[in-house]
Motif scaffolding. Structure first.
Motif, PDB file in Angstrom:
ATOM      1  N   ASP A  48      41.597  48.418  37.781  1.00 48.36           N
ATOM      2  CA  ASP A  48      40.833  48.093  36.614  1.00 48.36           C
ATOM      3  C   ASP A  48      40.737  49.185  35.494  1.00 48.36           C
ATOM      4  OD1 ASP A  48      40.768  45.283  37.226  1.00 48.36           O
ATOM      5  OD2 ASP A  48      38.919  45.503  38.404  1.00 48.36           O
TER       6      ASP A  48
ATOM      7  N   LEU B 106      49.114  49.384  38.973  1.00 43.83           N
ATOM      8  CA  LEU B 106      48.542  48.484  37.771  1.00 43.83           C
ATOM      9  C   LEU B 106      47.576  47.315  38.264  1.00 43.83           C
ATOM     10  CD1 LEU B 106      51.900  47.782  36.280  1.00 43.83           C
ATOM     11  CD2 LEU B 106      50.224  48.653  35.091  1.00 43.83           C
ATOM     12  N   THR B 107      47.087  47.400  39.567  1.00 41.87           N
ATOM     13  CA  THR B 107      46.073  46.527  40.150  1.00 41.87           C
ATOM     14  C   THR B 107      44.663  47.161  39.708  1.00 41.87           C
ATOM     15  OG1 THR B 107      46.044  47.366  42.319  1.00 41.87           O
ATOM     16  CG2 THR B 107      47.464  45.634  41.813  1.00 41.87           C
TER      17      THR B 107
ATOM     18  N   ARG C 239      53.271  49.412  40.629  1.00 44.39           N
ATOM     19  CA  ARG C 239      52.493  48.276  40.701  1.00 44.39           C
ATOM     20  C   ARG C 239      51.563  48.370  41.369  1.00 44.39           C
ATOM     21  NH1 ARG C 239      55.946  44.197  39.106  1.00 44.39           N
ATOM     22  NH2 ARG C 239      58.193  44.420  39.080  1.00 44.39           N
TER      23      ARG C 239
ATOM     24  N   ARG D  86      48.166  49.198  30.089  1.00 46.66           N
ATOM     25  CA  ARG D  86      49.422  48.698  30.539  1.00 46.66           C
ATOM     26  C   ARG D  86      49.445  47.494  31.455  1.00 46.66           C
ATOM     27  NH1 ARG D  86      52.601  51.221  26.667  1.00 46.66           N
ATOM     28  NH2 ARG D  86      52.107  53.760  26.638  1.00 46.66           N
ATOM     29  N   ASP D  87      50.182  46.616  31.527  1.00 48.93           N
ATOM     30  CA  ASP D  87      50.639  45.563  32.531  1.00 48.93           C
ATOM     31  C   ASP D  87      51.776  45.571  33.126  1.00 48.93           C
ATOM     32  OD1 ASP D  87      52.120  43.765  30.896  1.00 48.93           O
ATOM     33  OD2 ASP D  87      50.027  43.130  29.877  1.00 48.93           O
ATOM     34  N   SER D  88      52.191  44.573  33.967  1.00 50.47           N
ATOM     35  CA  SER D  88      53.619  44.643  34.414  1.00 50.47           C
ATOM     36  C   SER D  88      54.579  44.265  33.549  1.00 50.47           C
ATOM     37  CB  SER D  88      53.478  43.599  35.627  1.00 50.47           C
ATOM     38  OG  SER D  88      53.298  42.267  35.123  1.00 50.47           O
TER      39      SER D  88
END
Length: 337
Positions: A93, A90-91, A87, A209-211
């Motif tokens: 950029d 994923l922050t 997580r 990708r994202d959450s």
């Protein structure tokens, strides 16, 4: 389509995975049994486990210890630590930003490893600086976190990112072939620090990708952590082709068929493989060995039928080859001796 040729690892990797837990006094026999591995099986180079067994062992050990660090560190990485690191990544950029956040969170969660992130403009690298000699002395810790960083970054990028090189701060082991399965790139042993290298420009790409993708990835993360996925070298391309052809046709292509499929002559293919320290025969034999071990452990297929399946003229020639490959007879492997 049938399943692809299974990946197997020498049982010495089982010993490496469990060494820290064993030294800390944990009972590990139950983890082995739950993973379908005989606790009495010697943990050496001559005996093998399938990747499914190895993944199951890793999963059972993490759950049993409540430690995603598998007892390597002085402070447990309790279950959920990896999700927290993901997580955090994923922050970012860009991929570089994601790598910075991932290594920072790893540093916060334990006291024994300082992953140092460096960028010289051409390459980004992460050096593993171990702060305690006890953890540094465990080869498995080096391998685990180098592979973890690569596979996480590859997932964030979309699946094709590969390292420019891997440095490993211990001497080249006898089981070097299994390490090349885990790291299909330039691999150097005996360096000052265990280090993973990436092309700097590649890490300027955005995180793809994202959450919403995270739950699916976490479900298969252990398998992704262990199973080779990127055919980076000519030898890797040969392995992929042979595995796929066996899965499609239950056969094992010869040198001429393989070179034609890879759009080169047989002599050119042999030359490229030799430059990588490989040969077509050794690659094909290693895959047939893995398949034979898998079939012996998971089926009651008679030896003559298995010999035919592997492309041998008769049972005797298969048994001679198998003894040469593993130091054991097919019967000994089937019985788990």
């Amino acid at each position: 389509m049938s399943n692809p040729t299974p990946v197997t690892f020498a049982s010495v990797f089982v010993s490496s995975l469990l060494a820290a837990a064993r030294d800390r006094g944990y009972e590990i026999e139950g983890f082995l049994r739950d993973a379908g591995i005989d606790p009495q099986q010697p943990q050496d180079l001559d005996h093998h486990v399938t990747v499914d067994q190895y993944v199951a062992l890793l999963r059972k050990t993490i759950k049993g210890l409540d430690d995603e660090g598998i007892a390597l560190f002085s402070r447990k990485l309790r279950r959920g630590s990896f999700m927290l690191m993901m997580r955090s990544a994923l922050t970012g950029d860009t991929l570089f930003g994601a790598l910075r956040e991932f290594t920072h969170t790893l540093r916060l969660l334990q006291d024994d490893l300082d992953p140092v992130l460096l960028d010289d403009g051409r390459h980004v690298r992460v050096e593993l600086h171990f702060l305690t000699t006890q953890v540094e002395s465990r080869d498995f810790a080096h391998v685990l976190f180098l592979r973890l960083i690569w596979r996480v970054m590859a997932w964030l990028e979309g699946g094709s990112l590969r390292p420019a090189g891997i440095d490993v701060a211990f001497t080249q082991p006898e089981s070097v072939g299994d390490y090349r399965k885990l790291f299909p790139t330039e691999l150097r042993f005996g360096t000052a620090f265990s280090t993973i290298w990436f092309d700097s420009q590649a890490l300027q790409a955005p995180v793809r990708r994202d959450s919403s993708h995270l739950h699916e990835y976490l479900a298969k993360a252990l398998l992704d952590l262990l199973v080779p996925a990127i055919p980076a070298r000519v030898s890797d391309r040969v392995r992929v082709y042979l595995r796929e052809e066996r899965a499609r046709h239950s056969g094992w292509p010869d040198l001429e068929q393989t070179s034609a499929a890879l759009h080169c002559s047989a002599s050119s293919l042999q030359r490229h493989l030799a430059q990588e320290g490989a040969s077509f025969q050794n690659i094909r034999d290693s895959l047939r060995r893995d398949w034979a071990i898998y079939r012996l452990k998971t089926s009651k297929l008679p030896t003559p039928v298995l010999a035919e399946e592997l492309g041998f003229a008769d049972s005797a020639s298969f048994q001679r080859a198998f003894k040469r490959w593993t130091g054991q007879t097919p019967g000994q492997v089937r019985k788990g001796n």
